[in-house]
Design a protein around this motif. Structure first.
Motif, short mmCIF file in Angstrom:
data_model
loop_
_atom_site.label_atom_id
_atom_site.label_comp_id
_atom_site.label_asym_id
_atom_site.label_seq_id
_atom_site.Cartn_x
_atom_site.Cartn_y
_atom_site.Cartn_z
N ASN A 52 2.86 -13.03 -48.40
CA ASN A 52 3.72 -13.72 -47.44
C ASN A 52 4.40 -12.72 -46.51
OD1 ASN A 52 4.80 -16.09 -46.34
ND2 ASN A 52 6.63 -16.00 -47.63
N TRP A 53 3.69 -11.67 -46.15
CA TRP A 53 4.25 -10.60 -45.32
C TRP A 53 4.70 -11.08 -43.94
CZ3 TRP A 53 1.63 -9.58 -40.73
CH2 TRP A 53 0.33 -10.11 -40.64
N ASP A 54 4.06 -12.12 -43.41
CA ASP A 54 4.43 -12.64 -42.10
C ASP A 54 5.26 -13.92 -42.20
OD1 ASP A 54 2.46 -14.25 -43.06
OD2 ASP A 54 1.26 -14.28 -41.23
N ARG A 55 5.65 -14.26 -43.42
CA ARG A 55 6.45 -15.47 -43.69
C ARG A 55 5.75 -16.73 -43.19
NH1 ARG A 55 7.75 -11.88 -46.19
NH2 ARG A 55 9.84 -11.09 -46.66
N ARG A 56 4.41 -16.73 -43.25
CA ARG A 56 3.63 -17.89 -42.84
C ARG A 56 2.70 -18.39 -43.94
NH1 ARG A 56 2.83 -17.90 -36.41
NH2 ARG A 56 4.65 -16.67 -35.86
N GLU A 57 2.93 -17.94 -45.16
CA GLU A 57 2.22 -18.49 -46.30
C GLU A 57 2.56 -19.97 -46.40
OE1 GLU A 57 -0.16 -18.08 -49.91
OE2 GLU A 57 0.14 -16.82 -48.14
N ALA A 58 1.56 -20.79 -46.69
CA ALA A 58 1.76 -22.25 -46.67
C ALA A 58 2.94 -22.69 -47.53
CB ALA A 58 0.48 -22.95 -47.11
N HIS A 59 3.08 -22.09 -48.70
CA HIS A 59 4.15 -22.50 -49.61
C HIS A 59 5.54 -22.24 -49.03
CE1 HIS A 59 0.77 -22.19 -52.48
NE2 HIS A 59 1.37 -23.22 -53.05
N SER A 60 5.64 -21.29 -48.11
CA SER A 60 6.95 -20.99 -47.53
C SER A 60 7.26 -21.86 -46.33
CB SER A 60 7.01 -19.50 -47.12
OG SER A 60 6.12 -19.24 -46.04
N LEU A 61 6.29 -22.66 -45.88
CA LEU A 61 6.49 -23.52 -44.72
C LEU A 61 6.71 -24.98 -45.09
CD1 LEU A 61 3.66 -22.09 -42.39
CD2 LEU A 61 6.10 -21.50 -42.38
N VAL A 62 6.51 -25.29 -46.36
CA VAL A 62 6.64 -26.68 -46.81
C VAL A 62 7.76 -26.77 -47.84
CG1 VAL A 62 5.49 -28.58 -48.01
CG2 VAL A 62 4.22 -27.18 -46.39
#
Length: 286
Positions: A52-62
């Protein structure tokens, strides 16, 4: 709580956490991302890849799901959590091609005086021709606002057709990204330069270097015309290497550095300072 119920419960928590240790144990998606050596030999890497280095991993967006027990004491989630994950999960790759400006007038005092030399213009033209020969579907060209980079970008753009987006950016200006380790050469800026330039160059990295949005259906190819220090720092950050290592690399004028960012967050360096398309007499590193 039964053993199976505990296992199901941990699965839900792992999915909601998006990166917790439990997810490496219980979810197939995280197991796929774990190095094969971890599963075959028990090897533990000295530094693990941050997915999640770019903070765009799916789990971090939902938003994490709410869970409750059903009539059979099984843990269930409210809502279509997996469906929402799929909607934000990228499917395309981003190709970022960073070009160092051509040779410039080192005698110039102001930025406007540090324009390209005749050789620098030739280098830019050769790089533009190379980009054209590769026939990638370039969608965007972003270039530093400094004179030597702006001139290089304009020459490159003369060789390319149908660029949808052209942008000049102050963040990509040359500077001192972070104190290098080990120190090399006589180039030793004051610490306040690192403090100011470093934040700006880091901002450029965060703005441009990330995985594709879920709305992007095809792989994209973008060109960035900037400077050696900026490119070297971005390479270290993108590969999750110590950023202090940036000065251990050297880039020729007009060279191309190609980074690819996969949908799952993997990053690959396809080329670093590629300039083999230039004849030897056209090479320089000023």
């Amino acid at each position: 709580m039964s053993w199976m119920r505990k296992l199901n419960h941990l699965n839900v928590i792992a999915a909601a956490a998006g990166g917790a240790i439990a997810s490496y144990i219980f979810t197939s998606d995280e197991r796929r991302k774990t190095a094969w050596t971890s599963w075959t030999t028990g090897y533990t890497p000295s530094v693990k890849w941050d997915w999640n280095w770019d903070r765009r991993e799916a789990h971090s967006l939902v938003k994490p799901p709410k869970y409750k027990d059903d009539e059979n004491n099984n843990v269930i989630c409210n809502g279509s959590y997996e469906e929402r994950l799929e909607k934000v999960r990228p499917t395309a790759s981003r190709h970022l091609i960073f070009i160092r400006h051509g040779q410039y007038n080192l005698e110039g005092v102001s930025d406007s005086e540090r324009h390209l030399t005749d050789l620098g213009r030739e280098q830019a033209a050769l790089t533009g021709e190379r980009l054209k020969e590769l026939t990638f579907p370039y969608s965007r060209v972003v270039y530093s606002s400094m004179t030597r980079a702006t001139e290089t970008a304009k020459i490159v753009l003369e060789k390319l057709d149908k660029i949808e987006e052209i942008e000049q950016c102050e963040l990509l200006r040359e500077g001192a990204p972070i104190p290098p380790e080990p120190p090399i050469g006589s180039w030793r800026p004051e610490m306040h330069k690192f403090y100011a330039d470093g934040a700006r160059i880091e901002a450029a990295f965060r703005r441009y270097v990330h995985r594709a949005p879920s709305s992007q259906e095809k792989d994209s190819y973008e060109v960035f015309v900037c400077h050696a220090n900026v490119i070297r720092y971005i390479v270290c950050r993108a590969l999750q290497l110590p950023p202090e290592a940036w000065l251990r690399m050297t880039l020729h004028n007009g060279s191309m550095t190609h980074i690819v960012i996969r949908p799952d967050g993997r990053v690959g360096l396809w080329q670093l300072g590629e300039c083999g398309y230039m004849p030897p007499e056209k090479l320089s590193r000023t």
